[in-house]
Design a protein around this motif. Structure first.
Motif, PDB file in Angstrom:
ATOM      1  N   ASN A 194      62.333  79.495  87.090  1.00 40.26           N
ATOM      2  CA  ASN A 194      61.511  80.035  88.168  1.00 40.26           C
ATOM      3  C   ASN A 194      62.189  81.287  88.717  1.00 40.26           C
ATOM      4  OD1 ASN A 194      59.337  78.113  88.459  1.00 40.26           O
ATOM      5  ND2 ASN A 194      60.915  76.632  89.058  1.00 40.26           N
ATOM      6  N   THR A 195      61.439  82.373  88.785  1.00 41.99           N
ATOM      7  CA  THR A 195      62.051  83.638  89.190  1.00 41.99           C
ATOM      8  C   THR A 195      61.383  84.235  90.429  1.00 41.99           C
ATOM      9  OG1 THR A 195      60.598  85.052  87.848  1.00 41.99           O
ATOM     10  CG2 THR A 195      62.524  84.112  86.757  1.00 41.99           C
ATOM     11  N   THR A 197      61.232  88.183  92.263  1.00 41.35           N
ATOM     12  CA  THR A 197      61.595  89.601  92.179  1.00 41.35           C
ATOM     13  C   THR A 197      61.588  90.206  93.576  1.00 41.35           C
ATOM     14  OG1 THR A 197      60.569  89.739  89.991  1.00 41.35           O
ATOM     15  CG2 THR A 197      61.036  91.822  91.127  1.00 41.35           C
ATOM     16  N   ASN A 218      56.846  89.006  84.940  1.00 38.77           N
ATOM     17  CA  ASN A 218      56.084  87.768  84.772  1.00 38.77           C
ATOM     18  C   ASN A 218      54.914  87.921  83.793  1.00 38.77           C
ATOM     19  OD1 ASN A 218      56.606  87.970  88.169  1.00 38.77           O
ATOM     20  ND2 ASN A 218      57.592  86.352  87.015  1.00 38.77           N
ATOM     21  N   PHE A 223      58.428  85.397  82.307  1.00 39.14           N
ATOM     22  CA  PHE A 223      59.122  84.543  83.277  1.00 39.14           C
ATOM     23  C   PHE A 223      58.122  83.949  84.272  1.00 39.14           C
ATOM     24  CE2 PHE A 223      62.960  87.038  82.106  1.00 39.14           C
ATOM     25  CZ  PHE A 223      63.810  85.974  81.837  1.00 39.14           C
ATOM     26  N   PRO A 249      64.752  80.057  94.042  1.00 37.05           N
ATOM     27  CA  PRO A 249      64.497  80.346  92.627  1.00 37.05           C
ATOM     28  C   PRO A 249      65.726  80.152  91.744  1.00 37.05           C
ATOM     29  CG  PRO A 249      64.793  82.373  93.847  1.00 37.05           C
ATOM     30  CD  PRO A 249      64.783  81.277  94.862  1.00 37.05           C
ATOM     31  N   ASP A 250      65.478  79.931  90.455  1.00 31.20           N
ATOM     32  CA  ASP A 250      66.568  79.820  89.485  1.00 31.20           C
ATOM     33  C   ASP A 250      67.182  81.188  89.199  1.00 31.20           C
ATOM     34  OD1 ASP A 250      66.144  77.016  88.959  1.00 31.20           O
ATOM     35  OD2 ASP A 250      64.344  77.616  87.860  1.00 31.20           O
ATOM     36  N   VAL A 251      66.323  82.220  89.279  1.00 30.30           N
ATOM     37  CA  VAL A 251      66.757  83.600  89.013  1.00 30.30           C
ATOM     38  C   VAL A 251      66.175  84.515  90.074  1.00 30.30           C
ATOM     39  CG1 VAL A 251      66.757  85.534  87.374  1.00 30.30           C
ATOM     40  CG2 VAL A 251      66.784  83.166  86.514  1.00 30.30           C
ATOM     41  N   PHE A 253      65.671  88.539  90.645  1.00 23.95           N
ATOM     42  CA  PHE A 253      65.770  89.909  90.131  1.00 23.95           C
ATOM     43  C   PHE A 253      65.719  90.854  91.326  1.00 23.95           C
ATOM     44  CE2 PHE A 253      63.742  87.765  86.420  1.00 23.95           C
ATOM     45  CZ  PHE A 253      64.710  88.066  85.461  1.00 23.95           C
ATOM     46  N   ALA A 281      70.033  80.370  92.280  1.00 26.13           N
ATOM     47  CA  ALA A 281      70.279  81.614  91.547  1.00 26.13           C
ATOM     48  C   ALA A 281      71.687  82.128  91.787  1.00 26.13           C
ATOM     49  CB  ALA A 281      69.259  82.673  91.961  1.00 26.13           C
ATOM     50  N   LYS A 286      72.892  83.925  88.713  1.00 24.70           N
ATOM     51  CA  LYS A 286      71.652  84.473  88.191  1.00 24.70           C
ATOM     52  C   LYS A 286      70.948  85.417  89.181  1.00 24.70           C
ATOM     53  CE  LYS A 286      71.639  82.241  84.213  1.00 24.70           C
ATOM     54  NZ  LYS A 286      71.706  82.934  82.911  1.00 24.70           N
ATOM     55  N   ALA A 315      69.067  87.410  82.249  1.00 26.12           N
ATOM     56  CA  ALA A 315      68.740  86.132  82.889  1.00 26.12           C
ATOM     57  C   ALA A 315      68.855  84.957  81.932  1.00 26.12           C
ATOM     58  CB  ALA A 315      67.327  86.186  83.473  1.00 26.12           C
TER      59      ALA A 315
END
Length: 317
Positions: A194-195, A197, A218, A223, A249-251, A253, A281, A286, A315
């Motif tokens: 799960n990201t 931005t 995405n 992602f 989120p896991d990541v 950006f 993250a 991440k 990532a």
């Protein structure tokens, strides 16, 4: 009798003269010094309007950095006579010797007029100056449609390829890029990460997701966005640090606008925020800092899309 001798002599002279001419080496035709006739081509701009522009333009002013990197990738850099030097990303340093025509939001109309371009390429940032620029030369708007980023990017690339007569080269490069994107998208989707931005600007943060300017993460690269309710906006949806921790989120950006425009970036470190440190993250390393010169000042070109793909690959490592 004298007349006969004279006639015979003249006849002999003419005969030998013709032999000399026949034996003389033939001179190669000299190339014409005249300028070739100006040819034009009809193309479609970002608003679906048809526009007549020069075919194989010789003097182009480019404000859209994505278009600039596509022109470079198509090996037509010599046609560029002016760029927005004030906002030129580092990856386009090869254009530093080209004339400066102002900034992305403040074109220098006087300087552009002096250059006498036969084509001006813009994006949404220069929209308010379009009417003035059209008084100088044809203006081609190659803005990217955020609702279909990769599709409109490819359309714009092929529009430039048509103008320069480089369709074959552009298709080859796009095929290679599409193959890479498809392979990466499969990996990103399978990762189930799960990201989120974020645009970081002097301590303030805005979130972006599907259908927005950074949605290529995405919509194209595959992602999963942790929040699909983010409102589409040019500047993103303003959010708090508490919001980021809540979504967890896991990541993450991050595009740092302050660094992109050369502002004071002494406080530009999202990962140092105490709330951000608590996110998954952060704890898994991440928080991915994306190149602001590419993501904020450019995008939508052959080279910039490749650089974006290289950025988000971090990532998955």
């Amino acid at each position: 009798m004298k007349k006969l001798k004279i006639i015979a002599t003249l006849t002999a002279m003419l005969f030998f003269s013709s032999l000399l001419v026949a034996c003389a080496p033939t001179k190669k035709a000299q190339p014409s010094t005249q300028e070739p006739s100006t040819k034009t081509i009809k193309v479609t701009d970002a608003s679906k309007n048809q526009l007549t522009v020069p075919l194989h333009p010789k003097k182009v002013v480019v404000f859209d950095n994505g278009s600039l990197d596509t022109i470079k990738a198509l090996k037509e850099s010599s046609s560029v006579v002016g760029v927005a030097q004030k906002n030129l990303p580092k990856y386009l340093d090869s254009f530093k010797a080209v004339a400066s025509v102002g900034g992305l939001k403040e074109p220098d109309l006087e300087k552009i007029n002096a250059l006498k371009p036969d084509l001006i390429i813009i994006s949404a940032r220069q929209e308010s100056f379009k009417a003035e620029l059209e008084k100088i030369a044809p203006v081609l708007d190659l803005s990217i449609d955020p609702s279909k980023i990769w599709s409109s990017t490819q359309t714009n690339i092929m529009t430039l390829a048509q103008i320069y007569g480089k369709e074959t080269q552009a298709k080859k490069q796009l095929n290679t890029l599409n193959t890479e994107i498809d392979a990466f998208k499969s990996k990103a989707s399978k990762s189930n990460l799960n990201t989120l931005t974020l645009l970081f600007n002097e301590g303030q943060i805005s979130a972006f997701a599907k259908g927005t300017r950074f949605a290529i993460i995405n919509d194209t690269f595959g992602f999963k966005a942790i929040d699909d309710q983010i409102k589409p906006s040019t500047h993103g949806q303003s959010v708090s640090y508490e919001y980021v921790l809540e979504k967890n989120p896991d990541v993450i950006f991050v595009i740092d606008r302050t660094k992109a425009i050369g502002g004071d970036d002494t406080g530009s470190n999202l990962s140092k925020n105490e709330l951000i440190k608590q996110t998954t993250a952060s704890q898994k390393g991440k928080i991915i800092a994306l190149d602001p010169g590419v993501w904020y000042l450019s995008g939508g070109g052959l080279e910039s899309t490749q650089l974006m793909l290289n950025d988000v690959e971090k990532a998955l490592k």
